[in-house]
Scaffold this motif. Structure first.
Motif, PDB file in Angstrom:
ATOM      1  N   GLY A  35      30.536  55.123  42.698  1.00  0.00           N
ATOM      2  CA  GLY A  35      29.778  54.422  43.565  1.00  0.00           C
ATOM      3  C   GLY A  35      28.701  53.356  43.163  1.00  0.00           C
ATOM      4  O   GLY A  35      28.506  52.330  43.068  1.00  0.00           O
ATOM      5  N   GLU A  36      28.176  53.770  41.679  1.00  0.00           N
ATOM      6  CA  GLU A  36      27.202  53.097  41.059  1.00  0.00           C
ATOM      7  C   GLU A  36      27.584  51.721  40.310  1.00  0.00           C
ATOM      8  O   GLU A  36      27.397  50.779  40.609  1.00  0.00           O
ATOM      9  CB  GLU A  36      26.564  53.748  39.939  1.00  0.00           C
ATOM     10  N   TYR A  37      29.116  51.961  39.839  1.00  0.00           N
ATOM     11  CA  TYR A  37      29.869  50.769  39.201  1.00  0.00           C
ATOM     12  C   TYR A  37      30.302  50.038  40.240  1.00  0.00           C
ATOM     13  O   TYR A  37      30.495  48.688  39.844  1.00  0.00           O
ATOM     14  CB  TYR A  37      30.818  51.628  38.223  1.00  0.00           C
ATOM     15  N   VAL A  38      30.575  50.437  41.200  1.00  0.00           N
ATOM     16  CA  VAL A  38      31.472  49.355  42.222  1.00  0.00           C
ATOM     17  C   VAL A  38      30.225  48.462  42.610  1.00  0.00           C
ATOM     18  O   VAL A  38      30.509  47.496  42.965  1.00  0.00           O
ATOM     19  CB  VAL A  38      32.241  50.062  43.344  1.00  0.00           C
ATOM     20  N   GLN A  39      29.190  49.126  43.024  1.00  0.00           N
ATOM     21  CA  GLN A  39      27.889  48.240  43.528  1.00  0.00           C
ATOM     22  C   GLN A  39      27.673  47.135  42.277  1.00  0.00           C
ATOM     23  O   GLN A  39      27.314  46.021  42.503  1.00  0.00           O
ATOM     24  CB  GLN A  39      26.683  49.005  43.676  1.00  0.00           C
ATOM     25  N   GLU A  40      27.698  47.533  41.101  1.00  0.00           N
ATOM     26  CA  GLU A  40      27.268  46.573  39.967  1.00  0.00           C
ATOM     27  C   GLU A  40      28.269  45.690  39.857  1.00  0.00           C
ATOM     28  O   GLU A  40      28.007  44.319  39.906  1.00  0.00           O
ATOM     29  CB  GLU A  40      27.151  47.582  38.552  1.00  0.00           C
ATOM     30  N   ALA A  41      29.574  45.943  40.043  1.00  0.00           N
ATOM     31  CA  ALA A  41      30.825  44.762  39.942  1.00  0.00           C
ATOM     32  C   ALA A  41      30.643  44.065  40.920  1.00  0.00           C
ATOM     33  O   ALA A  41      30.883  42.693  40.560  1.00  0.00           O
ATOM     34  CB  ALA A  41      32.207  45.692  39.608  1.00  0.00           C
ATOM     35  N   ALA A  42      30.332  44.459  42.211  1.00  0.00           N
ATOM     36  CA  ALA A  42      30.245  43.691  43.121  1.00  0.00           C
ATOM     37  C   ALA A  42      29.242  42.570  43.045  1.00  0.00           C
ATOM     38  O   ALA A  42      29.383  41.435  43.442  1.00  0.00           O
ATOM     39  CB  ALA A  42      30.276  44.432  44.707  1.00  0.00           C
ATOM     40  N   ARG A  43      27.907  43.145  42.729  1.00  0.00           N
ATOM     41  CA  ARG A  43      26.835  42.037  42.559  1.00  0.00           C
ATOM     42  C   ARG A  43      27.364  41.154  41.478  1.00  0.00           C
ATOM     43  O   ARG A  43      27.006  39.886  41.504  1.00  0.00           O
ATOM     44  CB  ARG A  43      25.800  42.871  42.260  1.00  0.00           C
ATOM     45  N   GLU A  44      27.925  41.459  40.386  1.00  0.00           N
ATOM     46  CA  GLU A  44      28.159  40.457  39.350  1.00  0.00           C
ATOM     47  C   GLU A  44      29.293  39.518  39.726  1.00  0.00           C
ATOM     48  O   GLU A  44      29.043  38.242  39.276  1.00  0.00           O
ATOM     49  CB  GLU A  44      28.814  41.321  38.012  1.00  0.00           C
ATOM     50  N   HIS A  45      30.153  39.689  40.606  1.00  0.00           N
ATOM     51  CA  HIS A  45      31.080  38.689  41.126  1.00  0.00           C
ATOM     52  C   HIS A  45      30.957  38.603  42.434  1.00  0.00           C
ATOM     53  O   HIS A  45      31.669  37.605  42.973  1.00  0.00           O
ATOM     54  CB  HIS A  45      32.585  39.616  40.738  1.00  0.00           C
ATOM     55  N   GLY A  46      29.760  38.651  43.054  1.00  0.00           N
ATOM     56  CA  GLY A  46      29.611  38.190  44.386  1.00  0.00           C
ATOM     57  C   GLY A  46      30.601  38.496  45.530  1.00  0.00           C
ATOM     58  O   GLY A  46      31.183  37.758  46.503  1.00  0.00           O
ATOM     59  N   ILE A  47      30.824  39.957  45.429  1.00  0.00           N
ATOM     60  CA  ILE A  47      31.957  40.388  46.585  1.00  0.00           C
ATOM     61  C   ILE A  47      30.944  41.043  47.657  1.00  0.00           C
ATOM     62  O   ILE A  47      30.177  42.027  47.223  1.00  0.00           O
ATOM     63  CB  ILE A  47      32.746  41.431  45.740  1.00  0.00           C
ATOM     64  N   PRO A  48      31.017  40.755  48.833  1.00  0.00           N
ATOM     65  CA  PRO A  48      30.231  41.151  49.800  1.00  0.00           C
ATOM     66  C   PRO A  48      30.227  42.492  50.255  1.00  0.00           C
ATOM     67  O   PRO A  48      29.188  43.022  50.579  1.00  0.00           O
ATOM     68  CB  PRO A  48      30.620  40.315  50.890  1.00  0.00           C
ATOM     69  N   ARG A  49      31.324  43.184  50.010  1.00  0.00           N
ATOM     70  CA  ARG A  49      31.321  44.645  50.739  1.00  0.00           C
ATOM     71  C   ARG A  49      31.931  45.586  49.612  1.00  0.00           C
ATOM     72  O   ARG A  49      32.895  45.148  48.791  1.00  0.00           O
ATOM     73  CB  ARG A  49      32.201  44.590  51.970  1.00  0.00           C
ATOM     74  N   THR A  50      31.358  46.810  49.629  1.00  0.00           N
ATOM     75  CA  THR A  50      31.702  47.872  48.810  1.00  0.00           C
ATOM     76  C   THR A  50      32.143  49.066  49.504  1.00  0.00           C
ATOM     77  O   THR A  50      31.692  49.275  50.391  1.00  0.00           O
ATOM     78  CB  THR A  50      30.944  48.135  47.524  1.00  0.00           C
TER      79      THR A  50
END
Length: 381
Positions: A35-50
């Motif tokens: 969960g922590e990594y997916v949030q970080e990756a989504a923020r870095e790449h501008g992906i709206p939902r995790t």
């Protein structure tokens, strides 16, 4: 209509730039158990939902899924996506057991959704150039191909211990599903381009031999495995897989035809070379030419690729594989690497394991396109 895409496996984002370089496509979701990594990756790449739960992402409004998780999850996740009405682009290999391949094939056949196998080595520009040379007959009748995937990945078999010891000693999935297997566990990078150059043929049988264990006793995988694929036509493919030996990376294909040959020492730069009999000369006087001398035969879309498309990864290959997947979703073409290719190319790994464990015994390849009964699925020793 915008095609909404979700990616499962936040550490496998090789297709991200490809989708972003296409109109009417959008990466809207990212899923990973961490969960922590997916949030970080989504923020870095501008992906709206995790999402942490894969089924929750499948319940959302996405149209397609990219499966870039560990290989033993590929078939369960592909089947779940197809049952949920989503198109699938699946990373290699397709599955880890023969039964899984049959489940996958049957599910795709019963679905009205696209399944495409993401073997991006088929899309490397030099391999596409060779494909055009083959199609136009410059190499004559192709009868032999050779592929190597030599990549020391032992460090990827372990991760840092979460207990905080600072040592990379906690095993990852690769410790078991890759380096814990015998035979050619990862054939598709080497095999895929050659199978495209031998389009219309199929693998009839597989045999495999190992070098034994010399470098690292922690792993069941032998230092080098050599796999021979006899084609239905009688033509031959030789594959070398080595993920243990102490040496630099090399991933290449070579090809022999009646009118010429291509040698590809590495995909890391243009080291490819070619000889055609139209160049003339006695055998001892023949000389190679750089494959780049024949760049006029490169497919037009590669010639006309934008800087953004070329930067998508694998010298533009990661854009064009996504483009073909999206075009298949739109009904503009069939999947360029379909479920039958995925099953046959992956089955080389599974049959090679049986072969090497039985002294290199020749193993018959089932015909995934024509099988009509469970009896057709039996693998005999």
């Amino acid at each position: 209509m915008t095609i909404k895409v979700g990616i499962v496996g936040a550490r496998g984002l090789s297709t991200l730039q490809g989708f972003r370089s296409l109109p009417d496509t959008e990466i809207t979701a990212l899923c990973d158990l961490d969960g922590e990594y997916v949030q970080e990756a989504a923020r870095e790449h501008g992906i709206p939902r995790t999402y942490r739960i894969y089924e929750d992402m499948l319940d959302s409004d996405i149209d397609a899924v990219v499966i870039s998780t560990p290989m033993h999850l590929h078939v369960p996740q592909a089947i779940a996506a197809l049952h949920a009405g989503k198109h699938v682009l699946c990373e290699v290999t397709a599955g880890v057991t023969m039964d899984e391949l049959w489940w996958l094939k049957e599910t795709v056949e019963a679905s009205d959704k696209v399944y495409m196998f993401a073997e991006n080595y088929c899309y490397i520009p030099q391999n596409q150039l060779i494909n055009n040379l083959v199609k136009q007959g410059l190499l004559g009748d192709i009868y032999y191909g050779e592929g190597e995937y030599v990549h020391d990945v032992r460090r990827l078999a372990f991760q840092f211990n979460r207990a905080g010891s600072g040592e990379r000693n906690a095993p990852t999935w690769r410790k078991y599903w890759q380096l814990g297997k015998r035979g050619n566990f990862y054939p598709t990078h080497s095999l895929g381009p050659i199978m495209k150059w031998m389009e219309g043929d199929r693998i009839r049988s597989v045999s495999c031999f190992g070098s034994g264990w010399h470098t690292d006793p922690r792993f069941r995988q032998e230092d080098t495995s050599i796999t021979l694929c006899q084609m239905e036509s009688g033509k031959l493919i030789k594959l070398r897989t080595d993920c243990i030996s102490n040496r630099p990376l090399n991933a290449s294909q070579s090809l022999q035809g009646t009118k010429g040959c291509v040698e590809g020492p590495s995909f890391l730069g243009d080291g490819h070379r070619i000889w055609l009999d139209s160049m003339g000369g006695e055998p001892e006087q023949r000389t190679w030419r750089p494959l780049s001398d024949f760049n006029d035969y490169m497919p037009e879309r590669y010639k006309n690729a934008t800087e953004e498309q070329r930067n998508a990864g694998h010298w533009g290959g990661d854009f064009f594989i996504v483009e073909d997947f999206v075009n298949a979703i739109k009904g503009l073409q069939k999947p360029a690497i379909d479920v039958y290719d995925a099953c046959e190319w992956t089955a080389v790994a599974l049959l090679s394991e049986l072969s090497v464990m039985n002294g290199g015994r020749v193993m018959d390849m089932p015909d995934f396109r024509k099988s009509s009964s469970y009896a057709d699925q039996i693998i005999k020793l």
